[in-house]
Design a protein around this motif. Structure first.
Motif, PDB file in Angstrom:
ATOM      1  N   ASP A 119      39.042  47.608  30.445  1.00 44.43           N
ATOM      2  CA  ASP A 119      40.308  46.770  30.117  1.00 44.43           C
ATOM      3  C   ASP A 119      40.313  46.741  28.341  1.00 44.43           C
ATOM      4  OD1 ASP A 119      42.242  44.968  31.280  1.00 44.43           O
ATOM      5  OD2 ASP A 119      40.424  43.505  30.158  1.00 44.43           O
ATOM      6  N   ILE A 120      38.924  46.524  28.001  1.00 48.92           N
ATOM      7  CA  ILE A 120      39.038  46.298  26.764  1.00 48.92           C
ATOM      8  C   ILE A 120      39.437  47.207  25.314  1.00 48.92           C
ATOM      9  CG2 ILE A 120      37.496  45.356  24.618  1.00 48.92           C
ATOM     10  CD1 ILE A 120      36.106  43.928  26.969  1.00 48.92           C
ATOM     11  N   LEU A 121      39.469  48.675  25.862  1.00 48.27           N
ATOM     12  CA  LEU A 121      39.136  49.630  25.549  1.00 48.27           C
ATOM     13  C   LEU A 121      41.422  50.016  26.070  1.00 48.27           C
ATOM     14  CD1 LEU A 121      36.066  51.629  25.070  1.00 48.27           C
ATOM     15  CD2 LEU A 121      37.762  49.958  23.352  1.00 48.27           C
ATOM     16  N   GLY A 122      41.897  49.956  26.873  1.00 45.01           N
ATOM     17  CA  GLY A 122      43.541  50.131  27.497  1.00 45.01           C
ATOM     18  C   GLY A 122      43.113  51.091  27.620  1.00 45.01           C
ATOM     19  N   PHE A 123      41.742  51.746  28.031  1.00 48.95           N
ATOM     20  CA  PHE A 123      42.638  52.738  29.443  1.00 48.95           C
ATOM     21  C   PHE A 123      42.455  53.033  31.112  1.00 48.95           C
ATOM     22  CE2 PHE A 123      37.946  52.886  27.791  1.00 48.95           C
ATOM     23  CZ  PHE A 123      36.998  53.532  28.951  1.00 48.95           C
ATOM     24  N   SER A 124      42.376  50.982  31.420  1.00 49.99           N
ATOM     25  CA  SER A 124      41.917  50.950  32.355  1.00 49.99           C
ATOM     26  C   SER A 124      43.481  51.368  33.110  1.00 49.99           C
ATOM     27  CB  SER A 124      41.951  49.293  32.604  1.00 49.99           C
ATOM     28  OG  SER A 124      42.630  47.954  31.946  1.00 49.99           O
ATOM     29  N   GLU A 125      43.872  51.406  33.048  1.00 51.11           N
ATOM     30  CA  GLU A 125      45.067  51.758  33.909  1.00 51.11           C
ATOM     31  C   GLU A 125      45.492  53.614  33.785  1.00 51.11           C
ATOM     32  OE1 GLU A 125      49.176  50.364  32.118  1.00 51.11           O
ATOM     33  OE2 GLU A 125      48.693  48.460  32.757  1.00 51.11           O
ATOM     34  N   SER A 126      45.073  53.685  32.376  1.00 47.01           N
ATOM     35  CA  SER A 126      45.160  55.364  32.932  1.00 47.01           C
ATOM     36  C   SER A 126      44.556  56.404  33.672  1.00 47.01           C
ATOM     37  CB  SER A 126      45.136  55.651  31.124  1.00 47.01           C
ATOM     38  OG  SER A 126      43.862  55.727  30.669  1.00 47.01           O
ATOM     39  N   THR A 127      42.795  55.879  33.625  1.00 47.67           N
ATOM     40  CA  THR A 127      42.149  56.006  34.286  1.00 47.67           C
ATOM     41  C   THR A 127      41.901  55.289  35.584  1.00 47.67           C
ATOM     42  OG1 THR A 127      40.558  54.495  33.460  1.00 47.67           O
ATOM     43  CG2 THR A 127      40.171  55.803  32.521  1.00 47.67           C
ATOM     44  N   ASN A 128      42.926  54.321  35.935  1.00 48.04           N
ATOM     45  CA  ASN A 128      43.116  53.427  37.118  1.00 48.04           C
ATOM     46  C   ASN A 128      42.075  52.481  37.488  1.00 48.04           C
ATOM     47  OD1 ASN A 128      44.796  53.375  39.636  1.00 48.04           O
ATOM     48  ND2 ASN A 128      43.677  55.079  40.591  1.00 48.04           N
ATOM     49  N   LEU A 180      42.265  34.491  43.774  1.00 45.91           N
ATOM     50  CA  LEU A 180      41.183  33.473  43.411  1.00 45.91           C
ATOM     51  C   LEU A 180      40.854  34.616  42.720  1.00 45.91           C
ATOM     52  CD1 LEU A 180      40.963  30.127  45.077  1.00 45.91           C
ATOM     53  CD2 LEU A 180      42.486  30.554  43.403  1.00 45.91           C
ATOM     54  N   THR A 181      40.714  34.597  41.306  1.00 49.06           N
ATOM     55  CA  THR A 181      39.317  35.025  40.424  1.00 49.06           C
ATOM     56  C   THR A 181      38.913  34.328  38.960  1.00 49.06           C
ATOM     57  OG1 THR A 181      41.067  35.393  38.504  1.00 49.06           O
ATOM     58  CG2 THR A 181      40.741  37.683  40.314  1.00 49.06           C
ATOM     59  N   LEU A 182      37.423  34.374  39.048  1.00 49.37           N
ATOM     60  CA  LEU A 182      37.062  32.864  38.573  1.00 49.37           C
ATOM     61  C   LEU A 182      37.533  33.460  36.803  1.00 49.37           C
ATOM     62  CD1 LEU A 182      34.577  31.612  37.566  1.00 49.37           C
ATOM     63  CD2 LEU A 182      33.423  33.976  36.946  1.00 49.37           C
ATOM     64  N   TYR A 183      37.953  34.520  36.223  1.00 45.60           N
ATOM     65  CA  TYR A 183      38.836  35.111  34.314  1.00 45.60           C
ATOM     66  C   TYR A 183      40.075  34.135  34.954  1.00 45.60           C
ATOM     67  CZ  TYR A 183      41.682  39.002  36.896  1.00 45.60           C
ATOM     68  OH  TYR A 183      41.673  39.968  37.985  1.00 45.60           O
ATOM     69  N   GLY A 184      41.115  34.099  36.399  1.00 46.53           N
ATOM     70  CA  GLY A 184      42.294  33.164  36.132  1.00 46.53           C
ATOM     71  C   GLY A 184      41.913  32.093  36.362  1.00 46.53           C
ATOM     72  N   VAL A 185      40.732  31.600  37.024  1.00 47.73           N
ATOM     73  CA  VAL A 185      40.244  29.799  37.137  1.00 47.73           C
ATOM     74  C   VAL A 185      40.316  29.648  35.646  1.00 47.73           C
ATOM     75  CG1 VAL A 185      38.599  28.091  37.286  1.00 47.73           C
ATOM     76  CG2 VAL A 185      39.776  30.085  39.045  1.00 47.73           C
ATOM     77  N   LEU A 186      38.904  30.565  34.050  1.00 45.21           N
ATOM     78  CA  LEU A 186      38.781  30.189  33.434  1.00 45.21           C
ATOM     79  C   LEU A 186      39.646  29.629  32.360  1.00 45.21           C
ATOM     80  CD1 LEU A 186      35.603  31.330  33.963  1.00 45.21           C
ATOM     81  CD2 LEU A 186      35.646  28.347  33.783  1.00 45.21           C
ATOM     82  N   GLY A 187      41.050  30.885  32.672  1.00 46.19           N
ATOM     83  CA  GLY A 187      42.397  31.128  31.923  1.00 46.19           C
ATOM     84  C   GLY A 187      41.821  31.755  30.900  1.00 46.19           C
ATOM     85  N   VAL A 188      41.064  33.433  31.170  1.00 48.98           N
ATOM     86  CA  VAL A 188      40.460  33.939  29.898  1.00 48.98           C
ATOM     87  C   VAL A 188      40.383  35.871  30.518  1.00 48.98           C
ATOM     88  CG1 VAL A 188      38.489  32.218  29.175  1.00 48.98           C
ATOM     89  CG2 VAL A 188      38.001  34.239  30.923  1.00 48.98           C
ATOM     90  N   PRO A 189      40.677  36.477  29.508  1.00 46.05           N
ATOM     91  CA  PRO A 189      41.278  37.442  29.566  1.00 46.05           C
ATOM     92  C   PRO A 189      39.774  38.372  30.910  1.00 46.05           C
ATOM     93  CG  PRO A 189      40.813  37.290  27.460  1.00 46.05           C
ATOM     94  CD  PRO A 189      40.819  36.424  28.069  1.00 46.05           C
ATOM     95  N   TYR A 190      40.743  38.818  31.111  1.00 44.92           N
ATOM     96  CA  TYR A 190      39.433  39.312  32.675  1.00 44.92           C
ATOM     97  C   TYR A 190      38.127  40.935  31.914  1.00 44.92           C
ATOM     98  CZ  TYR A 190      37.429  43.363  35.829  1.00 44.92           C
ATOM     99  OH  TYR A 190      36.176  43.708  36.489  1.00 44.92           O
ATOM    100  N   GLY A 191      38.729  41.177  31.061  1.00 48.15           N
ATOM    101  CA  GLY A 191      37.291  42.875  29.625  1.00 48.15           C
ATOM    102  C   GLY A 191      36.058  42.229  29.378  1.00 48.15           C
ATOM    103  N   PRO A 192      36.628  40.626  28.191  1.00 46.26           N
ATOM    104  CA  PRO A 192      35.801  40.387  27.967  1.00 46.26           C
ATOM    105  C   PRO A 192      34.644  40.146  29.142  1.00 46.26           C
ATOM    106  CG  PRO A 192      37.378  39.644  26.488  1.00 46.26           C
ATOM    107  CD  PRO A 192      37.902  40.702  28.320  1.00 46.26           C
ATOM    108  N   LEU A 193      35.643  39.282  29.612  1.00 43.47           N
ATOM    109  CA  LEU A 193      34.882  38.741  30.873  1.00 43.47           C
ATOM    110  C   LEU A 193      33.972  38.858  32.045  1.00 43.47           C
ATOM    111  CD1 LEU A 193      33.901  34.779  32.122  1.00 43.47           C
ATOM    112  CD2 LEU A 193      35.855  35.936  33.679  1.00 43.47           C
TER     113      LEU A 193
END
Length: 373
Positions: free
Chosen positions: A62-71, A149-162
């Motif tokens: 997610d951080i490096l930007g290849f999550s979608e291309s690699t699914n 419900l996700t932890l990153y959604g509740v905390l309001g932070v990006p998924y990748g770093p968390l």
């Protein structure tokens, strides 16, 4: 042809995971029950490392930007409210009573532990019962109320770093568990290690499991054995003309992939047992049979445990793999509610079963180390 490819890929994924489950000792009664008694933490360390591995893979993608291309986009496990409590209690009691979960039950059959076949029959019956009662559960409001419900959604932070931080946290948990593990006092130090014959270290198994979980995601699927069991029974029901339409209305590529996933565990565990020189037709578990000396008594217990495992997992939203090992890297709060419930209930149940018998457990455990119970 496309459907066949999905089935084959599911079989390969399941075989790889079944191989790892056997080699790390996750199919063993002494390991599973020892974890619930908080006397042997190897499976806990294995699971923590698997969660860490998958979390870091997802997070970096997610951080490096290849999550979608690699699914490599993890699926959110829905929050089901009271269903987590009901399913978690059922699952926890059954897991502690029999010393297995759906995936490890099937793997034990592959390794030649024939009493576990009664558990597989129970698992199948549990799916059929769930199909029959599912409309009533929806009408009663137990099922059907799903929230993302996700932890990153509740905390309001990006998924990748968390997710990366989450992975590092679970690596720390694994190391702490290793430091505290009471079972280390039971093992004799080995001067050499044979990767083929010996049981794997928890870190090796955990990295392998986490990598397979991420690979399943890259295939567009999700690695969970209660869902795979549901898919397999649903597929077979359609083939024989009596579909369980309430829960599997149609057979598609995902249903075939998951059917292959649970079927693949059998040859994977079988191959691991063969190359380890540990395959043997015997009751499960030999060293603990003295607790229930009559084989058919334990077979009945295993059968009913299978029923309640399936019902608990399907009502509560997952099993030990689907709601913990593969789910925690997704940071889904629903999976945390389910796994937290069944773990607490499992610990309480196991300690109740072995209350006053801990010395017997430890004595038998030494013997079981020699036979890969």
């Amino acid at each position: 042809m496309e459907h066949t490819n999905h089935l084959i890929m599911g079989l390969i994924t399941g075989a790889l995971f079944g191989f790892v489950l056997f080699k790390v000792g996750a199919v063993r009664y002494s390991r599973v029950e020892g974890m619930l008694l908080l006397r042997d933490l190897k499976i806990m360390k294995f699971a923590f490392t698997g969660i860490a591995t998958a979390s870091i893979i997802y997070g970096l993608a997610d951080i490096l930007g290849f999550s979608e291309s690699t699914n490599l986009i993890p699926r959110i496990m829905p929050y089901l409210g009271v269903a987590h409590l009901i399913g978690g209690v059922m699952f926890g009691i059954a897991m502690a009573s029999a010393g297995f979960c759906p995936g490890t039950c099937v793997a034990r059959v592959g390794a030649g532990k024939f009493i576990s076949a009664a558990g597989v029959v129970g698992l199948v019956l549990g799916v059929i019962i769930y199909n029959a009662i599912q409309p009533s559960l929806v009408e009663a409001g137990i099922l059907g109320n799903k929230q993302d419900l996700t932890l990153y959604g509740v905390l309001g932070v990006p998924y990748g770093p968390l997710a990366v931080a989450w992975g590092v946290l679970f690596l720390v948990f694994a190391l702490i568990a290793d430091w505290l593990d009471p079972a280390k006092k039971l093992y004799q130090e080995k001067t050499s290690f044979n990767l083929i014959k010996d049981e794997w270290h928890w870190a090796i198994g955990g990295v392998a499991a986490g990598s397979i979980i991420a690979w399943a995601t890259a295939q567009g699927e999700y690695l969970g054995f209660s869902g795979a069991l549901l898919a397999l029974v649903g597929w077979i029901s359609h083939l024989i003309g009596y579909p369980i339409s309430n829960v599997v209305p149609q057979v598609n590529e995902t249903i075939l992939w998951h059917s292959g996933l649970i079927l693949g565990v059998l040859p994977g565990a079988f191959l691991a047992a063969i190359i380890s020189g540990r395959f043997k037709f015997d009751p499960v578990p030999p060293a603990f049979a003295r607790v229930t000396p009559i084989p058919y008594v334990r077979m009945v217990l295993v059968f009913f445990a299978g029923i309640f495992l399936a019902l608990g997992a399907l009502i509560g939203g997952g099993c030990t793999t689907g709601a913990f090992l593969a789910a925690y890297p997704t940071l889904s709060i629903g999976s945390m509610a389910m796994s937290g419930t069944y773990f607490i209930v499992g610990v309480l149940t196991a300690n109740l079963i072995y209350f006053g018998r801990w010395s017997r457990f430890l004595e038998a455990k030494k013997e079981s180390e020699e036979v890969y119970d």
